[in-house]
Design an enzyme around this catalytic site. Structure first.
Site, PDB file in Angstrom:
ATOM      1  N   TYR A 142     -21.278   6.085   7.640  1.00 44.46           N
ATOM      2  CA  TYR A 142     -22.458   5.535   8.305  1.00 44.46           C
ATOM      3  C   TYR A 142     -23.666   6.377   7.938  1.00 44.46           C
ATOM      4  O   TYR A 142     -23.638   7.605   8.053  1.00 44.46           O
ATOM      5  CB  TYR A 142     -22.260   5.533   9.819  1.00 44.46           C
ATOM      6  CG  TYR A 142     -23.433   4.980  10.597  1.00 44.46           C
ATOM      7  CD1 TYR A 142     -23.736   3.618  10.567  1.00 44.46           C
ATOM      8  CD2 TYR A 142     -24.237   5.807  11.367  1.00 44.46           C
ATOM      9  CE1 TYR A 142     -24.797   3.096  11.290  1.00 44.46           C
ATOM     10  CE2 TYR A 142     -25.300   5.299  12.095  1.00 44.46           C
ATOM     11  CZ  TYR A 142     -25.583   3.944  12.046  1.00 44.46           C
ATOM     12  OH  TYR A 142     -26.630   3.447  12.761  1.00 44.46           O
ATOM     13  N   ASP A 237     -25.426  13.236   3.006  1.00 46.45           N
ATOM     14  CA  ASP A 237     -25.921  12.867   4.325  1.00 46.45           C
ATOM     15  C   ASP A 237     -25.346  13.873   5.314  1.00 46.45           C
ATOM     16  O   ASP A 237     -24.189  13.785   5.718  1.00 46.45           O
ATOM     17  CB  ASP A 237     -25.490  11.447   4.672  1.00 46.45           C
ATOM     18  CG  ASP A 237     -25.960  11.010   6.055  1.00 46.45           C
ATOM     19  OD1 ASP A 237     -26.442  11.870   6.823  1.00 46.45           O
ATOM     20  OD2 ASP A 237     -25.843   9.819   6.369  1.00 46.45           O
ATOM     21  N   LYS A 265     -30.968  15.127  14.108  1.00 41.33           N
ATOM     22  CA  LYS A 265     -31.585  15.713  15.293  1.00 41.33           C
ATOM     23  C   LYS A 265     -31.207  17.152  15.587  1.00 41.33           C
ATOM     24  O   LYS A 265     -31.829  17.802  16.424  1.00 41.33           O
ATOM     25  CB  LYS A 265     -31.293  14.832  16.500  1.00 41.33           C
ATOM     26  CG  LYS A 265     -29.838  14.402  16.610  1.00 41.33           C
ATOM     27  CD  LYS A 265     -29.691  13.133  17.423  1.00 41.33           C
ATOM     28  CE  LYS A 265     -28.294  12.540  17.308  1.00 41.33           C
ATOM     29  NZ  LYS A 265     -28.009  11.959  15.992  1.00 41.33           N
TER      30      LYS A 265
END
Length: 426
Positions: A142, A237, A265
């Site tokens: 994802y 990623d 984050k």
């Protein structure tokens, strides 16, 4: 009806599914979501005052624990000067310099507002820098919800049983090719069949959105070799693995260099922040110095930068934290495997660094097919029972457990005792 149920009913009237991110709806576990009032250290407390040991950690960034005093103080101090300026501040430069000093091989950083935005921008940069259009990703990985990445995706898209999305034009989807995670032959076949057309291969160095699936020995090294051979860029990623596996993320942990790296984050202490980074040569292709356009009014938000500086400074100055949380995760995984041997519930436990997953399948989980063999109904029953025992896990089979620095030995032991009680009755 408890308070969470009442609040969820109200939310469903004004928000799709009652939530602002699908996995929060608890549909995969057949429950009403718990609405959270507060969090501190390794614990979260719901609106009815029930306290849980938290292994979600806001989906990863709370590596130091919730409400860390240094992070909160940095936010409080910065808020006094204003929340947003839409103009440069010194904290952006400070955080970018710190990120560059911690992560191997990167020289420039562009701050954005989410992992999705970071990936979308890195992919655009890869296409612009190479003059090629196609991207290779992996089934079950994802990379956020931008159009080209919602092809055979993991995380919430996989949990919902729809690893694709309505609303994605076929022309955009056709530019995304999918390979099998931990299968280099599948990658090479795509590169060969599309020679000269692939801009980048994007991968979660540790697949953590189909549950936790570590890379097989040589897999990441093989991707580096294939990208060099076929002239494609390698994008890591690291929205999950960045600053969590090690100070320098997966590049440091595995000793493999990517051309571009995306972060989420964790670099904002849990606030809405993301970033993409790479060499000066690549990053200067981004506007205003280059032709690849990317912008964001709230990018580099001063409060988020302050939170990120506080958290990353602690991680940079105390690298022993990484050994602590990895050892905690190893111990927890070992105990959970021992429970499987004792109760024979058909579980597989994967763990790497401070990440782990319990899969309800008796086969090894080394790829998307293995993850998909999991019995999601049994996971749902396990989740509900663990929640009653005061253990807050991800409300979906295809997510990670995050062990953090705030989890004490007692927290870990109480988690194992809860799992033992649940396994006996499951």
């Amino acid at each position: 009806m408890d308070t969470s149920e009442r609040m969820f009913a109200e939310a469903c009237a004004v928000m799709p599914g009652g939530v602002n991110s699908p996995v929060r709806a608890y549909r995969a576990v057949g429950m009403t979501p718990r609405f959270i009032r507060s969090a501190k250290g390794a614990y979260i407390t719901d609106v009815d005052g029930v306290e849980y040991i938290d292994y979600v950690g806001s989906w990863g960034p709370m590596i130091l624990g919730h409400s860390h005093p240094d992070v909160l103080q940095a936010v409080a101090d910065t808020m006094k000067d204003g929340l947003s300026f839409g103009a440069p501040t010194g904290r952006e430069t400070e955080l970018a310099k710190l990120v560059c000093s911690m992560v191997p091989g990167i020289e420039m950083v562009r701050m954005v507002n989410s992992g999705t935005e970071a990936v979308m921008s890195a992919v655009r940069l890869a296409r612009g820098a190479t003059g090629r259009d196609k991207i290779i990703k992996f089934e079950g990985c994802y990379h956020g919800h931008s159009d080209s990445m919602l092809v055979k995706a993991g995380s919430g898209a996989l949990t919902a049983g729809r690893p694709d999305s309505a609303g994605v034009p076929a022309a955009i989807a056709s530019g995304t090719l999918t390979a099998q995670y931990n299968n280099l032959d599948s990658v090479e076949a795509l590169l060969r069949a599309n020679d000269g057309e692939v801009a980048a291969v994007i991968v979660e160095p540790v697949a953590a959105n189909m549950g936790v699936v570590p890379p097989a020995p040589g897999f990441l090294e093989g991707l580096r070799r294939l990208c060099d051979q076929y002239g494609a860029l390698l994008i890591f990623d690291e929205v999950i693995t960045g600053f969590r596996l090690a100070r320098g993320g997966a590049q440091e942990y595995f000793g493999v260099r990517a051309d571009l790296v995306t972060f989420g984050k964790i670099i904002g202490g849990g606030m809405p922040v993301g970033a993409f980074a790479g060499s000066k040569k690549l990053m200067e292709q981004v506007a205003p110095t280059g032709p690849v356009y990317q912008a964001g009014t709230l990018s580099g938000n001063p409060v988020a930068m302050a939170a990120g500086l506080a958290q990353l400074t602690i991680l940079n100055e105390h690298p022993e934290i990484y050994m602590q949380i990895e050892n905690s995760a190893i111990w927890l995984a070992t105990q959970l495997r021992a429970l499987e041997e004792q109760y024979h519930k058909g579980c597989t436990v994967n763990q790497i660094g401070s990440l782990l997953s319990v899969f309800f399948t008796d086969r090894p989980v080394t790829d998307f097919a293995g993850a998909k063999s999991s019995d999601t109904e049994r996971y749902a029953a396990y989740f509900r029972a663990m929640l009653k025992q005061g253990i807050y896990l991800a409300p979906a089979q295809f997510e990670a457990m995050f062990v953090g620095a705030a989890h004490t030995k007692d927290d870990l032991m109480n988690t194992v005792l809860a799992a033992s009680r649940v396994m006996q009755e499951l």
